[in-house]
Design a protein around this motif. Structure first.
Motif, PDB file in Angstrom:
ATOM      1  N   LEU A 153       3.443   2.691   5.946  1.00 47.03           N
ATOM      2  CA  LEU A 153       1.994   2.866   5.897  1.00 47.03           C
ATOM      3  C   LEU A 153       1.475   2.675   4.480  1.00 47.03           C
ATOM      4  O   LEU A 153       0.429   2.046   4.264  1.00 47.03           O
ATOM      5  CB  LEU A 153       1.631   4.255   6.419  1.00 47.03           C
ATOM      6  N   VAL A 154       2.205   3.193   3.491  1.00 44.93           N
ATOM      7  CA  VAL A 154       1.788   3.042   2.090  1.00 44.93           C
ATOM      8  C   VAL A 154       1.868   1.573   1.675  1.00 44.93           C
ATOM      9  O   VAL A 154       0.996   1.076   0.955  1.00 44.93           O
ATOM     10  CB  VAL A 154       2.660   3.915   1.175  1.00 44.93           C
ATOM     11  N   ARG A 155       2.908   0.872   2.126  1.00 45.41           N
ATOM     12  CA  ARG A 155       3.034  -0.553   1.786  1.00 45.41           C
ATOM     13  C   ARG A 155       1.886  -1.360   2.391  1.00 45.41           C
ATOM     14  O   ARG A 155       1.389  -2.302   1.776  1.00 45.41           O
ATOM     15  CB  ARG A 155       4.380  -1.087   2.267  1.00 45.41           C
ATOM     16  N   LEU A 156       1.481  -0.999   3.616  1.00 46.27           N
ATOM     17  CA  LEU A 156       0.342  -1.681   4.239  1.00 46.27           C
ATOM     18  C   LEU A 156      -0.929  -1.458   3.428  1.00 46.27           C
ATOM     19  O   LEU A 156      -1.688  -2.404   3.165  1.00 46.27           O
ATOM     20  CB  LEU A 156       0.160  -1.177   5.669  1.00 46.27           C
ATOM     21  N   ALA A 157      -1.170  -0.211   3.014  1.00 44.95           N
ATOM     22  CA  ALA A 157      -2.347   0.084   2.195  1.00 44.95           C
ATOM     23  C   ALA A 157      -2.289  -0.650   0.859  1.00 44.95           C
ATOM     24  O   ALA A 157      -3.307  -1.146   0.356  1.00 44.95           O
ATOM     25  CB  ALA A 157      -2.454   1.589   1.969  1.00 44.95           C
ATOM     26  N   SER A 158      -1.092  -0.745   0.287  1.00 47.67           N
ATOM     27  CA  SER A 158      -0.932  -1.460  -0.980  1.00 47.67           C
ATOM     28  C   SER A 158      -1.206  -2.945  -0.811  1.00 47.67           C
ATOM     29  O   SER A 158      -1.812  -3.580  -1.684  1.00 47.67           O
ATOM     30  CB  SER A 158       0.482  -1.251  -1.531  1.00 47.67           C
ATOM     31  N   ARG A 159      -0.753  -3.489   0.306  1.00 50.83           N
ATOM     32  CA  ARG A 159      -1.002  -4.910   0.568  1.00 50.83           C
ATOM     33  C   ARG A 159      -2.492  -5.180   0.730  1.00 50.83           C
ATOM     34  O   ARG A 159      -3.011  -6.186   0.234  1.00 50.83           O
ATOM     35  CB  ARG A 159      -0.241  -5.331   1.830  1.00 50.83           C
ATOM     36  N   LEU A 160      -3.183  -4.282   1.409  1.00 54.04           N
ATOM     37  CA  LEU A 160      -4.636  -4.417   1.530  1.00 54.04           C
ATOM     38  C   LEU A 160      -5.301  -4.317   0.159  1.00 54.04           C
ATOM     39  O   LEU A 160      -6.288  -5.006  -0.111  1.00 54.04           O
ATOM     40  CB  LEU A 160      -5.192  -3.334   2.463  1.00 54.04           C
ATOM     41  N   GLY A 161      -4.736  -3.461  -0.702  1.00 55.04           N
ATOM     42  CA  GLY A 161      -5.250  -3.380  -2.061  1.00 55.04           C
ATOM     43  C   GLY A 161      -5.071  -4.673  -2.822  1.00 55.04           C
ATOM     44  O   GLY A 161      -5.935  -5.067  -3.622  1.00 55.04           O
ATOM     45  N   ASP A 162      -3.947  -5.367  -2.580  1.00 60.04           N
ATOM     46  CA  ASP A 162      -3.734  -6.678  -3.211  1.00 60.04           C
ATOM     47  C   ASP A 162      -4.796  -7.679  -2.759  1.00 60.04           C
ATOM     48  O   ASP A 162      -5.325  -8.457  -3.556  1.00 60.04           O
ATOM     49  CB  ASP A 162      -2.349  -7.220  -2.844  1.00 60.04           C
ATOM     50  N   THR A 195      -8.991  -3.243  -4.111  1.00 56.27           N
ATOM     51  CA  THR A 195      -9.724  -2.004  -3.897  1.00 56.27           C
ATOM     52  C   THR A 195      -9.417  -0.917  -4.915  1.00 56.27           C
ATOM     53  O   THR A 195      -9.888   0.199  -4.778  1.00 56.27           O
ATOM     54  CB  THR A 195      -9.421  -1.451  -2.497  1.00 56.27           C
ATOM     55  N   GLY A 196      -8.644  -1.186  -5.938  1.00 53.59           N
ATOM     56  CA  GLY A 196      -8.388  -0.149  -6.913  1.00 53.59           C
ATOM     57  C   GLY A 196      -6.968  -0.154  -7.410  1.00 53.59           C
ATOM     58  O   GLY A 196      -6.320  -1.190  -7.500  1.00 53.59           O
ATOM     59  N   ALA A 197      -6.451   1.049  -7.708  1.00 52.73           N
ATOM     60  CA  ALA A 197      -5.150   1.151  -8.348  1.00 52.73           C
ATOM     61  C   ALA A 197      -3.984   1.045  -7.381  1.00 52.73           C
ATOM     62  O   ALA A 197      -2.857   0.819  -7.804  1.00 52.73           O
ATOM     63  CB  ALA A 197      -5.056   2.493  -9.101  1.00 52.73           C
ATOM     64  N   LEU A 198      -4.222   1.213  -6.079  1.00 56.59           N
ATOM     65  CA  LEU A 198      -3.126   1.143  -5.114  1.00 56.59           C
ATOM     66  C   LEU A 198      -2.848  -0.307  -4.757  1.00 56.59           C
ATOM     67  O   LEU A 198      -3.553  -0.918  -3.957  1.00 56.59           O
ATOM     68  CB  LEU A 198      -3.471   1.947  -3.855  1.00 56.59           C
ATOM     69  N   THR A 199      -1.812  -0.874  -5.362  1.00 56.45           N
ATOM     70  CA  THR A 199      -1.389  -2.244  -5.117  1.00 56.45           C
ATOM     71  C   THR A 199       0.125  -2.266  -4.934  1.00 56.45           C
ATOM     72  O   THR A 199       0.807  -1.252  -5.133  1.00 56.45           O
ATOM     73  CB  THR A 199      -1.774  -3.157  -6.287  1.00 56.45           C
ATOM     74  N   SER A 200       0.633  -3.419  -4.569  1.00 53.61           N
ATOM     75  CA  SER A 200       2.090  -3.538  -4.399  1.00 53.61           C
ATOM     76  C   SER A 200       2.817  -3.282  -5.715  1.00 53.61           C
ATOM     77  O   SER A 200       3.900  -2.692  -5.737  1.00 53.61           O
ATOM     78  CB  SER A 200       2.433  -4.930  -3.857  1.00 53.61           C
ATOM     79  N   THR A 201       2.221  -3.708  -6.820  1.00 58.58           N
ATOM     80  CA  THR A 201       2.852  -3.498  -8.129  1.00 58.58           C
ATOM     81  C   THR A 201       2.915  -2.022  -8.480  1.00 58.58           C
ATOM     82  O   THR A 201       3.963  -1.506  -8.913  1.00 58.58           O
ATOM     83  CB  THR A 201       2.077  -4.254  -9.220  1.00 58.58           C
ATOM     84  N   SER A 202       1.794  -1.301  -8.288  1.00 61.61           N
ATOM     85  CA  SER A 202       1.794   0.127  -8.614  1.00 61.61           C
ATOM     86  C   SER A 202       2.737   0.896  -7.698  1.00 61.61           C
ATOM     87  O   SER A 202       3.413   1.842  -8.139  1.00 61.61           O
ATOM     88  CB  SER A 202       0.380   0.698  -8.519  1.00 61.61           C
ATOM     89  N   LEU A 203       2.826   0.500  -6.432  1.00 59.84           N
ATOM     90  CA  LEU A 203       3.750   1.173  -5.522  1.00 59.84           C
ATOM     91  C   LEU A 203       5.191   0.922  -5.933  1.00 59.84           C
ATOM     92  O   LEU A 203       6.026   1.840  -5.894  1.00 59.84           O
ATOM     93  CB  LEU A 203       3.519   0.688  -4.093  1.00 59.84           C
TER      94      LEU A 203
END
Length: 270
Positions: free
Chosen positions: A90-99, A103-111
């Motif tokens: 679920l977190v990876r999905l949210a990070s992908r949407l951030g990419d 949408t902010g600091a939650l990205t695949s890189t930050s995760l």
């Protein structure tokens, strides 16, 4: 103030009822204060020994991500709350949407950085540089949080929600507008109505894309303001009674304008 991963952790720590973390939140970190990191950079520039050694800047204590969240929550002046693990898919999905949407600091890189953790030897760091970094609790105590820090933490969480709400508003408005030719024919005639419906619908969908993908934010801001103002003026002239309608189809434009203004503030980048 904070940016990037630090801002994200503060925001998650400020959530009501519970603070979510990726997986179980057992990742190890050794936070180092920015002033201690700056001192390390200055040492690297001035010390003759720096070119001949590898230094890993780190704080004096190893903390789990759960510990970091608890410290940030206390620093923000909030009551303790449980830290809840979030499934990684679920977190990876949210990070992908951030990419995709930015949408902010939650990205695949930050995760990836959070999952990898960050721990090293504080003794080796101090021996090499002579710097004794402050513990996270001490650094936070020396720089108490004020209303601005709490506002920033909470507004960062609202930023993607505000953007999504506006994008969804314009998208649905555009789709419905494409099929509004019969209603528009009452005001502009049957010949012009299909063209006006197609044009206004396509325009709203275009605004939805600009907002959703943060394309030309300043331009999108002004286009949204002008569009809402134009639609409001047109309805005021053609159907003034809608201002007093029980469901407020025109009155709702006032909070929509306010939301557009808030979105513009939240989208400011430094």
């Amino acid at each position: 103030m904070a940016w990037g991963g630090t801002a994200l952790l503060r925001s998650l720590a400020s959530m009501p009822f519970a603070s979510p973390v990726p997986s179980a939140g057992r990742q190890a970190f050794q936070p180092i204060h920015v002033s201690d990191l700056c001192a390390t950079v200055l040492w690297a520039l001035e010390s003759p020994d720096a070119p001949r050694c590898v230094v890993e800047p780190c704080g004096p204590e190893a903390l789990s991500l759960r510990d970091v969240m608890a410290r940030y929550r206390g620093w923000l002046g909030l009551r303790p709350a449980p830290v809840i693990g979030t499934p990684l898919p679920l977190v990876r999905l949210a990070s992908r949407l951030g990419d995709i949407f930015g949408t902010g600091a939650l990205t695949s890189t930050s995760l990836a950085q959070i999952e990898f953790g960050n721990a090293s030897s504080p003794e080796a760091f101090t021996r090499a540089t002579g710097i004794r970094p402050r513990a996270m609790a001490d650094a936070l105590m020396q720089e108490p949080a004020g209303p601005a820090e709490l506002w920033q933490a909470r507004l960062l969480l609202l930023r993607p929600l505000v953007r999504a709400a506006l994008a969804l508003l314009w998208l649905i408005s555009g789709i419905l507008g494409l099929f509004a030719s019969e209603e528009l024919a009452r005001y502009v005639g049957p010949a012009l109505a299909p063209w006006l419906a197609a044009g206004s619908g396509a325009w709203d969908i275009l605004l939805a894309g600009l907002v959703a993908f943060s394309i030309r934010p300043r331009l999108a801001f002004w286009l949204q303001l002008l569009s809402v103002a134009g639609y409001t003026a047109a309805l005021t002239v053609t159907e003034p009674a809608l201002w007093l309608d029980l469901y407020g189809p025109v009155l709702k434009n006032i909070p929509i304008l306010a939301l557009i203004l808030v979105h513009r503030v939240l989208e400011e980048e430094r």
